[in-house]
Each structure stands twice: as structure tokens, then as C-alpha cells.
Enzyme design. Structure first.
Site, PDB file in Angstrom:
ATOM      1  N   ASP A 232      54.520  20.036   7.038  1.00 47.12           N
ATOM      2  CA  ASP A 232      54.773  18.589   7.108  1.00 47.12           C
ATOM      3  C   ASP A 232      53.502  17.770   7.315  1.00 47.12           C
ATOM      4  O   ASP A 232      53.550  16.662   7.867  1.00 47.12           O
ATOM      5  CB  ASP A 232      55.791  18.282   8.211  1.00 47.12           C
TER       6      ASP A 232
HETATM    7  N1  LIG Z   1      54.318  25.455   3.886  1.00 44.11           N
HETATM    8  C1  LIG Z   1      55.256  24.492   3.981  1.00 44.11           C
HETATM    9  N2  LIG Z   1      56.554  24.809   3.814  1.00 44.11           N
HETATM   10  C2  LIG Z   1      57.506  23.834   3.904  1.00 44.11           C
HETATM   11  C3  LIG Z   1      57.141  22.508   4.218  1.00 44.11           C
HETATM   12  C4  LIG Z   1      55.755  22.209   4.361  1.00 44.11           C
HETATM   13  O1  LIG Z   1      55.349  21.037   4.574  1.00 44.11           O
HETATM   14  N3  LIG Z   1      54.852  23.214   4.228  1.00 44.11           N
HETATM   15  N4  LIG Z   1      58.150  21.564   4.436  1.00 44.11           N
HETATM   16  C5  LIG Z   1      59.426  22.176   4.786  1.00 44.11           C
HETATM   17  C6  LIG Z   1      60.602  21.314   5.082  1.00 44.11           C
HETATM   18  N5  LIG Z   1      60.735  21.136   6.516  1.00 44.11           N
HETATM   19  C7  LIG Z   1      60.741  19.848   6.941  1.00 44.11           C
HETATM   20  O2  LIG Z   1      60.788  18.936   6.117  1.00 44.11           O
HETATM   21  C8  LIG Z   1      60.949  22.205   7.431  1.00 44.11           C
HETATM   22  C9  LIG Z   1      61.685  23.310   7.033  1.00 44.11           C
HETATM   23  C10 LIG Z   1      61.902  24.355   7.932  1.00 44.11           C
HETATM   24  C11 LIG Z   1      61.417  24.293   9.223  1.00 44.11           C
HETATM   25  C12 LIG Z   1      61.690  25.414  10.151  1.00 44.11           C
HETATM   26  O3  LIG Z   1      61.191  25.454  11.255  1.00 44.11           O
HETATM   27  N6  LIG Z   1      62.516  26.355   9.675  1.00 44.11           N
HETATM   28  C13 LIG Z   1      62.902  27.538  10.481  1.00 44.11           C
HETATM   29  C14 LIG Z   1      64.211  28.065   9.980  1.00 44.11           C
HETATM   30  C15 LIG Z   1      65.247  26.922   9.970  1.00 44.11           C
HETATM   31  C16 LIG Z   1      66.555  27.389   9.342  1.00 44.11           C
HETATM   32  O4  LIG Z   1      66.571  28.509   8.784  1.00 44.11           O
HETATM   33  O5  LIG Z   1      67.526  26.609   9.402  1.00 44.11           O
HETATM   34  C17 LIG Z   1      61.848  28.600  10.265  1.00 44.11           C
HETATM   35  O6  LIG Z   1      61.268  28.639   9.157  1.00 44.11           O
HETATM   36  O7  LIG Z   1      61.686  29.388  11.197  1.00 44.11           O
HETATM   37  C18 LIG Z   1      60.680  23.198   9.606  1.00 44.11           C
HETATM   38  C19 LIG Z   1      60.452  22.134   8.713  1.00 44.11           C
HETATM   39  C20 LIG Z   1      59.814  23.144   3.704  1.00 44.11           C
HETATM   40  N7  LIG Z   1      58.821  24.156   3.709  1.00 44.11           N
END
Ligand SMILES: Nc1nc2c(c(=O)[nH]1)N[C@@H](CN(C=O)c1ccc(C(=O)N[C@@H](CCC(=O)O)C(=O)O)cc1)CN2
Length: 288
Positions: A232
């Protein structure tokens, strides 16, 4: 005879270190090639001393993209331009990635259907089954790629395969809630747009509405940005906010945010596909 039928539309974007004579040299060469300029925007970024330009123009059908590229080569070399020529003869292909929340996905399908967004959804990719019916209703191929800590690398390889198979021009993360690996984010830099459900840089990461609610904010928002390895923190393309009050619950925040997210993402995609967005370090130049 309709002369417009015998012309092709192009968009040229360029950036370089600022110096005198760029606009004159570029437009003179375009004139020499027999093109008609329809739109021209320029920006000098004082902080980086870089110059940015976007020109939309039409050319006679016998003037190919190669001929334009060759004709501009001396100007590109003279000014050290970083340039891109986009021919607007076909609808750009996008791949939309979604997890469980589908409001932004549905809004994009609608905006394409009514002709506001000129794009073709070549595939929908999800880590869940939830949007399979939506994809079937819209006639869009649906790929379910479940993800776990154990299979992340293999799953991202399958994401890449779909993107390459369909020849996607852009990948849209429409509330896809999985973090791209540094490798995937790096490989696709500038080609993946995410909608984050907060007014960045506030409330990065997971559950931003809950973060905002706990902070007692009076504004919530959404941010469309390019995806980078830093979660983000990619170059921001489009944002919008809306007032909230002490009387609202976090569920009210989420409900209010759905429309903001959908509008912001759609505007960002439209501007990207029209080559109106140019990356300037960690920021962007967005030509209206
Ligand atoms: N490398 C990146 N990947 C993603 C980005 C980014 O900017 N750089 N944006 C995200 C979208 N996002 C917020 O907009 C976001 C998505 C997921 C998470 C998160 O902490 N996910 C957890 C699992 C959550 C779940 O499974 O419901 C995790 O990965 O442990 C935070 C922000 C898309 N990808």
C-alpha cells in the site's frame, strides 16, 4: 469519403530531464509525419526537474507505428526521452483479481457494459469461489487459485500464466486480499493497480476501516495505486474521501466506503488505460 475512417489514433507519452525545445521538437516531428494533434499536456516537476508530456494524435492509415517510432528516434536520442507510443486501435485487455468483496468488480463490469470504461475483462482470478456466478453471468473466464503459505509461489506462477495467456494490458486488484510477493510485484510494476480502502498513507494494511474507526476519524476514503513490494505504498493514481461522524459504526464506514472504492478504482483504470498516468518516482503525474 469519411477521412476519419482512414486515420489511426495514437498516444505518445514521454519524460526526460527538463530542457528547452522538447515540445517544439516533438510536435514538429509529428507534423512532419503528417499527424494531427488532438490533445497535448505537459508538466515540469520542479522537485525532480523532470519534464512529462502526453500527446494524443491521429495519423493517416499508411503511417504505421513503426514509422512514427523511427521518425521520432532522432528527437528521442537528442533529448534522452523515455517514451511510449500507444496505438488505440483495440480495446485494452484487463484481468481483474478479487477475493470475497465484489462491489468494485461489479462496478467495473457495469462501467464497461455502459461504455464508460473502454476495456475487455479477459479473465477474473480469485482465491475464492464467491464470484464464480458473477463471472458466468458476465461471460468472463473465472480462475480460482486458492492460496496458502505453502503454495504461494506456485499460485503466483498460475496468476502470471493467466495474465500472459490472455495478453493482459493491466491487472486490477479489486479488493484482492492477498499480498503479492516482492518478486511478483516487481515483475509487474506499473501494470497492477490496487484499490486500498483508506485515504493513504493513513491505515495501510489489513482492516483499514477498523483502524479508522478506532482513531475516531471524521473522513474515510479510498486510494487507487500501483502495486509495489511495499504494501500500500505504491504511486498513488486517484483518491476520494467522504465525511463520517461519531454516530456511525464501522459497518457504516464499510458501507459508505464501498461506493468510494468503486468510483476511485474505475477512474484510476480509465486514466491508466488512456495513458494519462505517468509514474514519477514514488508519485504520479496524472493528466486530466
Ligand atoms: N505487494 C503488494 N501486494 C498487495 C498490495 C500492495 O500494495 N503490494 N495491495 C494489496 C491489497 N491490500 C490492501 O489494499 C491488502 C491485502 C491484504 C492484506 C493482508 O494483510 N492480507 C492477509 C490475509 C488477509 C486475508 O486472507 O483475508 C495476509 O496476506 O496475511 C493487506 C492489504 C493486495 N496485494
Amino acid at each position: 469519403m469519411n477521412c476519419a475512417a482512414l486515420r489511426l489514433s495514437f498516444i505518445l507519452t514521454l519524460s526526460c530531464e527538463d530542457q528547452a525545445g522538447i515540445v517544439a521538437a516533438v510536435t514538429t516531428e509529428l507534423a512532419n509525419l503528417g499527424t494531427n494533434i488532438a490533445e497535448s499536456s505537459q508538466h515540469w516537476d520542479r522537485a525532480s526537474n523532470r519534464f512529462f508530456m502526453r500527446i494524443a494524435f491521429s495519423a493517416p492509415a499508411w503511417v504505421s507505428a513503426d514509422a512514427i517510432t523511427k521518425g521520432l528516434a532522432p528527437v528521442v536520442n537528442r533529448f534522452g526521452l523515455s517514451s511510449r507510443l500507444l496505438e488505440r486501435s483495440r480495446r485494452p485487455k484487463i484481468v481483474i483479481m478479487v477475493s470475497k468483496f465484489d462491489h468494485a468488480l461489479l462496478h467495473l463490469i457495469y462501467q464497461i457494459r455502459v461504455g464508460w470504461l473502454e476495456a475487455e475483462v479477459a479473465a477474473i482470478i480469485s482465491n475464492h469461489e464467491d464470484s464464480r456466478e458473477t463471472a458466468a453471468w458476465a461471460g468472463i473466464p473465472y480462475h480460482v487459485l486458492p492460496i496458502s503459505k505453502e503454495n504461494k509461489q506456485e499460485q503466483e506462477g498460475r496468476i502470471l500464466a493467466v495474465i500472459e495467456d490472455v495478453g493482459a494490458d493491466l491487472v486490477v486488484l479489486a479488493r484482492y486480499m492477498q499480498v503479492y510477493s516482492d518478486d511478483l510485484a516487481g515483475r509487474l510494476f506499473g501494470k497492477v493497480i490496487n484499490i486500498h480502502h483508506s485515504f493513504l498513507p493513513s491505515f495501510k494494511g489489513a482492516r483499514p476501516y477498523h483502524q479508522a474507526f478506532e482513531h475516531g476519524v471524521k473522513l474515510i476514503g479510498a486510494t487507487a495505486h500501483y502495486v509495489t513490494a511495499q504494501l500500500d505504498e505504491g504511486p498513488i493514481i486517484e483518491q476520494e474521501t467522504e465525511r463520517v461522524t461519531h454516530s456511525m459504526s464501522v459497518e457504516d464506514f464499510i458501507a459508505t466506503g464501498r461506493d468510494i472504492e468503486s468510483r476511485v478504482l474505475a477512474r484510476a483504470i480509465k486514466r491508466h488505460l488512456e495513458a494519462r498516468v505517468m509514474i514519477n518516482g514514488r508519485k504520479t503525474v496524472v493528466f486530466a
